[in-house]
Write a protein that holds these residues in place. Structure first.
Motif, PDB file in Angstrom:
ATOM      1  N   HIS A 233       0.827  -1.204   0.000  1.00 52.95           N
ATOM      2  CA  HIS A 233       0.000   0.000   0.000  1.00 52.95           C
ATOM      3  C   HIS A 233       0.862   1.255   0.000  1.00 52.95           C
ATOM      4  CE1 HIS A 233      -3.866  -2.011   0.760  1.00 52.95           C
ATOM      5  NE2 HIS A 233      -3.174  -2.837   1.515  1.00 52.95           N
ATOM      6  N   TYR A 234       0.322   2.293  -0.644  1.00 55.37           N
ATOM      7  CA  TYR A 234       0.929   3.623  -0.662  1.00 55.37           C
ATOM      8  C   TYR A 234      -0.115   4.616  -0.159  1.00 55.37           C
ATOM      9  CZ  TYR A 234       2.696   8.030  -2.577  1.00 55.37           C
ATOM     10  OH  TYR A 234       3.125   9.330  -2.738  1.00 55.37           O
ATOM     11  N   PHE A 235       0.276   5.426   0.840  1.00 55.30           N
ATOM     12  CA  PHE A 235      -0.668   6.354   1.462  1.00 55.30           C
ATOM     13  C   PHE A 235      -0.270   7.790   1.151  1.00 55.30           C
ATOM     14  CE2 PHE A 235      -0.619   2.501   4.082  1.00 55.30           C
ATOM     15  CZ  PHE A 235      -1.965   2.183   4.091  1.00 55.30           C
ATOM     16  N   GLU A 236      -1.077   8.449   0.329  1.00 59.74           N
ATOM     17  CA  GLU A 236      -0.817   9.849   0.001  1.00 59.74           C
ATOM     18  C   GLU A 236      -0.906  10.710   1.256  1.00 59.74           C
ATOM     19  OE1 GLU A 236      -3.303  11.308  -3.073  1.00 59.74           O
ATOM     20  OE2 GLU A 236      -2.526   9.948  -4.611  1.00 59.74           O
ATOM     21  N   GLY A 237       0.054  11.609   1.402  1.00 63.49           N
ATOM     22  CA  GLY A 237       0.061  12.546   2.513  1.00 63.49           C
ATOM     23  C   GLY A 237       0.585  11.996   3.825  1.00 63.49           C
ATOM     24  N   ALA A 238       0.818  10.684   3.907  1.00 68.08           N
ATOM     25  CA  ALA A 238       1.244  10.077   5.167  1.00 68.08           C
ATOM     26  C   ALA A 238       2.709  10.383   5.449  1.00 68.08           C
ATOM     27  CB  ALA A 238       1.017   8.571   5.138  1.00 68.08           C
ATOM     28  N   GLN A 239       3.008  10.618   6.736  1.00 67.68           N
ATOM     29  CA  GLN A 239       4.361  10.913   7.169  1.00 67.68           C
ATOM     30  C   GLN A 239       4.942   9.735   7.964  1.00 67.68           C
ATOM     31  OE1 GLN A 239       4.888  14.929   8.687  1.00 67.68           O
ATOM     32  NE2 GLN A 239       3.035  15.620   7.644  1.00 67.68           N
ATOM     33  N   HIS A 240       6.141   9.952   8.497  1.00 69.37           N
ATOM     34  CA  HIS A 240       6.951   8.876   9.083  1.00 69.37           C
ATOM     35  C   HIS A 240       6.888   8.961  10.603  1.00 69.37           C
ATOM     36  CE1 HIS A 240      10.207   5.897   8.397  1.00 69.37           C
ATOM     37  NE2 HIS A 240      10.725   6.345   9.525  1.00 69.37           N
ATOM     38  N   ASN A 241       5.818   8.416  11.199  1.00 67.45           N
ATOM     39  CA  ASN A 241       5.705   8.488  12.660  1.00 67.45           C
ATOM     40  C   ASN A 241       4.709   7.461  13.185  1.00 67.45           C
ATOM     41  OD1 ASN A 241       2.985   9.719  12.614  1.00 67.45           O
ATOM     42  ND2 ASN A 241       4.059  11.537  11.847  1.00 67.45           N
ATOM     43  N   GLU A 242       4.699   7.295  14.507  1.00 69.17           N
ATOM     44  CA  GLU A 242       3.857   6.276  15.144  1.00 69.17           C
ATOM     45  C   GLU A 242       2.368   6.542  14.953  1.00 69.17           C
ATOM     46  OE1 GLU A 242       6.714   7.321  16.487  1.00 69.17           O
ATOM     47  OE2 GLU A 242       7.749   5.387  16.505  1.00 69.17           O
ATOM     48  N   SER A 243       1.989   7.813  14.895  1.00 70.76           N
ATOM     49  CA  SER A 243       0.568   8.122  14.694  1.00 70.76           C
ATOM     50  C   SER A 243       0.060   7.554  13.374  1.00 70.76           C
ATOM     51  CB  SER A 243       0.346   9.642  14.731  1.00 70.76           C
ATOM     52  OG  SER A 243       0.635  10.167  16.005  1.00 70.76           O
ATOM     53  N   GLU A 244       0.892   7.627  12.328  1.00 69.45           N
ATOM     54  CA  GLU A 244       0.516   7.071  11.025  1.00 69.45           C
ATOM     55  C   GLU A 244       0.466   5.552  11.093  1.00 69.45           C
ATOM     56  OE1 GLU A 244      -0.504   8.753   8.546  1.00 69.45           O
ATOM     57  OE2 GLU A 244       0.369  10.753   8.645  1.00 69.45           O
ATOM     58  N   TRP A 245       1.462   4.954  11.751  1.00 76.46           N
ATOM     59  CA  TRP A 245       1.534   3.490  11.780  1.00 76.46           C
ATOM     60  C   TRP A 245       0.389   2.903  12.600  1.00 76.46           C
ATOM     61  CZ3 TRP A 245       7.214   4.689  13.130  1.00 76.46           C
ATOM     62  CH2 TRP A 245       7.886   5.081  11.962  1.00 76.46           C
ATOM     63  N   ARG A 246      -0.027   3.619  13.639  1.00 72.94           N
ATOM     64  CA  ARG A 246      -1.159   3.150  14.443  1.00 72.94           C
ATOM     65  C   ARG A 246      -2.421   3.010  13.586  1.00 72.94           C
ATOM     66  NH1 ARG A 246      -2.680   4.494  20.530  1.00 72.94           N
ATOM     67  NH2 ARG A 246      -4.823   3.746  20.582  1.00 72.94           N
ATOM     68  N   LYS A 247      -2.615   3.925  12.648  1.00 73.32           N
ATOM     69  CA  LYS A 247      -3.798   3.873  11.778  1.00 73.32           C
ATOM     70  C   LYS A 247      -3.819   2.610  10.925  1.00 73.32           C
ATOM     71  CE  LYS A 247      -3.730   8.916  11.180  1.00 73.32           C
ATOM     72  NZ  LYS A 247      -3.497   9.994  10.171  1.00 73.32           N
ATOM     73  N   ARG A 248      -2.651   2.051  10.653  1.00 71.80           N
ATOM     74  CA  ARG A 248      -2.559   0.918   9.721  1.00 71.80           C
ATOM     75  C   ARG A 248      -2.646  -0.434  10.422  1.00 71.80           C
ATOM     76  NH1 ARG A 248       2.754   3.360   6.654  1.00 71.80           N
ATOM     77  NH2 ARG A 248       2.007   5.526   6.606  1.00 71.80           N
ATOM     78  N   VAL A 249      -2.625  -0.431  11.757  1.00 67.62           N
ATOM     79  CA  VAL A 249      -2.687  -1.696  12.493  1.00 67.62           C
ATOM     80  C   VAL A 249      -3.885  -2.550  12.066  1.00 67.62           C
ATOM     81  CG1 VAL A 249      -3.023  -2.731  14.777  1.00 67.62           C
ATOM     82  CG2 VAL A 249      -1.308  -0.937  14.459  1.00 67.62           C
ATOM     83  N   PRO A 250      -5.104  -2.019  12.002  1.00 64.25           N
ATOM     84  CA  PRO A 250      -6.237  -2.872  11.582  1.00 64.25           C
ATOM     85  C   PRO A 250      -6.047  -3.462  10.185  1.00 64.25           C
ATOM     86  CG  PRO A 250      -7.034  -0.848  12.583  1.00 64.25           C
ATOM     87  CD  PRO A 250      -5.567  -0.662  12.388  1.00 64.25           C
ATOM     88  N   MET A 251      -5.401  -2.705   9.294  1.00 64.72           N
ATOM     89  CA  MET A 251      -5.223  -3.172   7.917  1.00 64.72           C
ATOM     90  C   MET A 251      -4.278  -4.368   7.858  1.00 64.72           C
ATOM     91  SD  MET A 251      -4.003  -1.016   4.562  1.00 64.72           S
ATOM     92  CE  MET A 251      -5.462   0.014   4.655  1.00 64.72           C
ATOM     93  N   PHE A 252      -3.090  -4.244   8.474  1.00 59.87           N
ATOM     94  CA  PHE A 252      -2.149  -5.362   8.335  1.00 59.87           C
ATOM     95  C   PHE A 252      -2.504  -6.517   9.248  1.00 59.87           C
ATOM     96  CE2 PHE A 252       0.476  -2.735  11.361  1.00 59.87           C
ATOM     97  CZ  PHE A 252       0.649  -3.667  12.374  1.00 59.87           C
ATOM     98  N   MET A 253      -3.110  -6.246  10.403  1.00 66.74           N
ATOM     99  CA  MET A 253      -3.507  -7.355  11.274  1.00 66.74           C
ATOM    100  C   MET A 253      -4.610  -8.184  10.630  1.00 66.74           C
ATOM    101  SD  MET A 253      -1.591  -7.498  14.008  1.00 66.74           S
ATOM    102  CE  MET A 253      -2.454  -8.197  15.433  1.00 66.74           C
ATOM    103  N   ASP A 254      -5.522  -7.536   9.941  1.00 65.34           N
ATOM    104  CA  ASP A 254      -6.564  -8.269   9.221  1.00 65.34           C
ATOM    105  C   ASP A 254      -5.961  -9.145   8.133  1.00 65.34           C
ATOM    106  OD1 ASP A 254      -9.455  -8.756   8.535  1.00 65.34           O
ATOM    107  OD2 ASP A 254      -8.794  -7.855   6.655  1.00 65.34           O
ATOM    108  N   PHE A 255      -4.943  -8.623   7.458  1.00 63.37           N
ATOM    109  CA  PHE A 255      -4.273  -9.388   6.412  1.00 63.37           C
ATOM    110  C   PHE A 255      -3.519 -10.592   6.996  1.00 63.37           C
ATOM    111  CE2 PHE A 255      -0.329 -10.086   3.923  1.00 63.37           C
ATOM    112  CZ  PHE A 255      -0.898 -10.559   2.749  1.00 63.37           C
ATOM    113  N   LEU A 256      -2.819 -10.368   8.115  1.00 60.24           N
ATOM    114  CA  LEU A 256      -2.031 -11.444   8.714  1.00 60.24           C
ATOM    115  C   LEU A 256      -2.889 -12.508   9.377  1.00 60.24           C
ATOM    116  CD1 LEU A 256       0.940  -9.501  10.396  1.00 60.24           C
ATOM    117  CD2 LEU A 256       0.821 -10.456   8.089  1.00 60.24           C
ATOM    118  N   TYR A 257      -4.027 -12.087   9.940  1.00 63.57           N
ATOM    119  CA  TYR A 257      -4.840 -13.003  10.749  1.00 63.57           C
ATOM    120  C   TYR A 257      -6.275 -13.069  10.244  1.00 63.57           C
ATOM    121  CZ  TYR A 257      -0.858 -12.759  13.861  1.00 63.57           C
ATOM    122  OH  TYR A 257       0.407 -12.820  14.369  1.00 63.57           O
ATOM    123  N   GLN A 258      -6.423 -13.305   8.957  1.00 60.12           N
ATOM    124  CA  GLN A 258      -7.754 -13.412   8.356  1.00 60.12           C
ATOM    125  C   GLN A 258      -8.572 -14.523   8.999  1.00 60.12           C
ATOM    126  OE1 GLN A 258      -6.893 -13.854   4.188  1.00 60.12           O
ATOM    127  NE2 GLN A 258      -7.004 -11.664   3.814  1.00 60.12           N
TER     128      GLN A 258
END
Length: 258
Positions: A233-258
């Motif tokens: 995935h590529y996220f327009e406007g996203a920066q390099h910090n924990e606040s951004e990565w926290r938003k993506r937890v549901p996305m990758f956890m769903d992928f890893l643990y379908q």
């Protein structure tokens, strides 16, 4: 439930405080659980301990989703440039080392192979012995240089770390080396690999923004025909910090643990 202990890193001649999350009813059950190893583990669970005051919120997520999982949080090494050393599988060239350290002649990276071997041969066997794990269902996650070491672990040891989420990964330090790892390994249907990046990963440096984009795109090109369970995935406007990565937890956890 949280369990903490110190654990030796024999080859690296140091130790680390390990924090393990167990499901609340762990001691009332007899079942076994998948395990997720979290790099930069100080940012995993609690805002007050996180580097920037914002955690990834793993505790909130697993409880909200009622996900039965054991999570092993490994904090980074804050001493000098040791985070770059431990999370760098290979030594970084002189030019890029200077860019990161501003110290002439200082070469960083190169302890990451031993660090992953420590996880594979010491920490994981201990976790599998001490807790009721599904030893065949092991995942790893990290961001930035933590993404580098997570990606290396999953791509070099696909039979051990069958699932991986590598966020905002600084592949650009090691493109030739990662290409060799990918070329020399095969990946099965059991392997699941998620990776992503934001538009502004360079923390204000336009050139590094482009390095992130180009290197991640190249990794995708290398992996897309070798790994069936691949998500990028590529996220327009996203920066390099924990606040951004926290938003993506549901996305990758769903992928890893379908």
């Amino acid at each position: 439930m949280i369990v903490s202990f110190r654990f030796d890193m024999d080859e690296l001649k140091r130790d680390r405080k390990i924090t393990v999350y167990l499901p609340d009813d762990y001691y009332q059950q007899k079942k076994r659980y998948p395990v997720l190893y979290i790099q930069d583990g100080q940012n995993a669970f609690f805002d007050r301990l996180s580097f920037c005051g914002v955690s990834w919120g793993f505790l909130d997520y697993v409880k909200m989703m009622e996900l039965d999982i054991i999570m092993v949080a490994i904090p980074c090494n804050f001493t000098g440039f040791k985070r770059m050393d431990e999370y760098g599988p290979w030594r970084i060239n002189q030019e890029l080392s200077y860019q990161e350290t501003q110290i002439k002649g200082k070469i960083i990276g190169g302890e990451g192979i031993k660090y992953v071997e420590w996880m594979v041969h010491q920490l994981k066997p201990y976790i599998d012995c001490r807790f009721r794990t599904l030893s065949d269902d092991t995942a790893i996650v990290g961001s930035s240089m933590g993404g580098v070491i997570s990606a290396y672990a999953a791509l070099a040891y696909p039979e051990v770390f069958k699932k991986c989420a590598a966020l905002s990964t600084a592949f650009w330090f090691y493109m030739d080396e990662f290409a060799e790892v990918i070329e020399s390994h095969d990946y099965s249907l059991d392997n699941r690999f998620y990776f992503d990046l934001g538009e502004f990963e360079g923390c204000g440096d336009d050139v590094i923004d482009e390095w992130y984009i180009e290197s991640n795109n190249m990794i995708y090109s290398m992996l897309k025909d070798k790994m069936e369970n691949l998500e990028y995935h590529y996220f327009e406007g996203a920066q390099h910090n924990e606040s951004e990565w926290r938003k993506r937890v549901p996305m990758f956890m769903d992928f890893l643990y379908q």
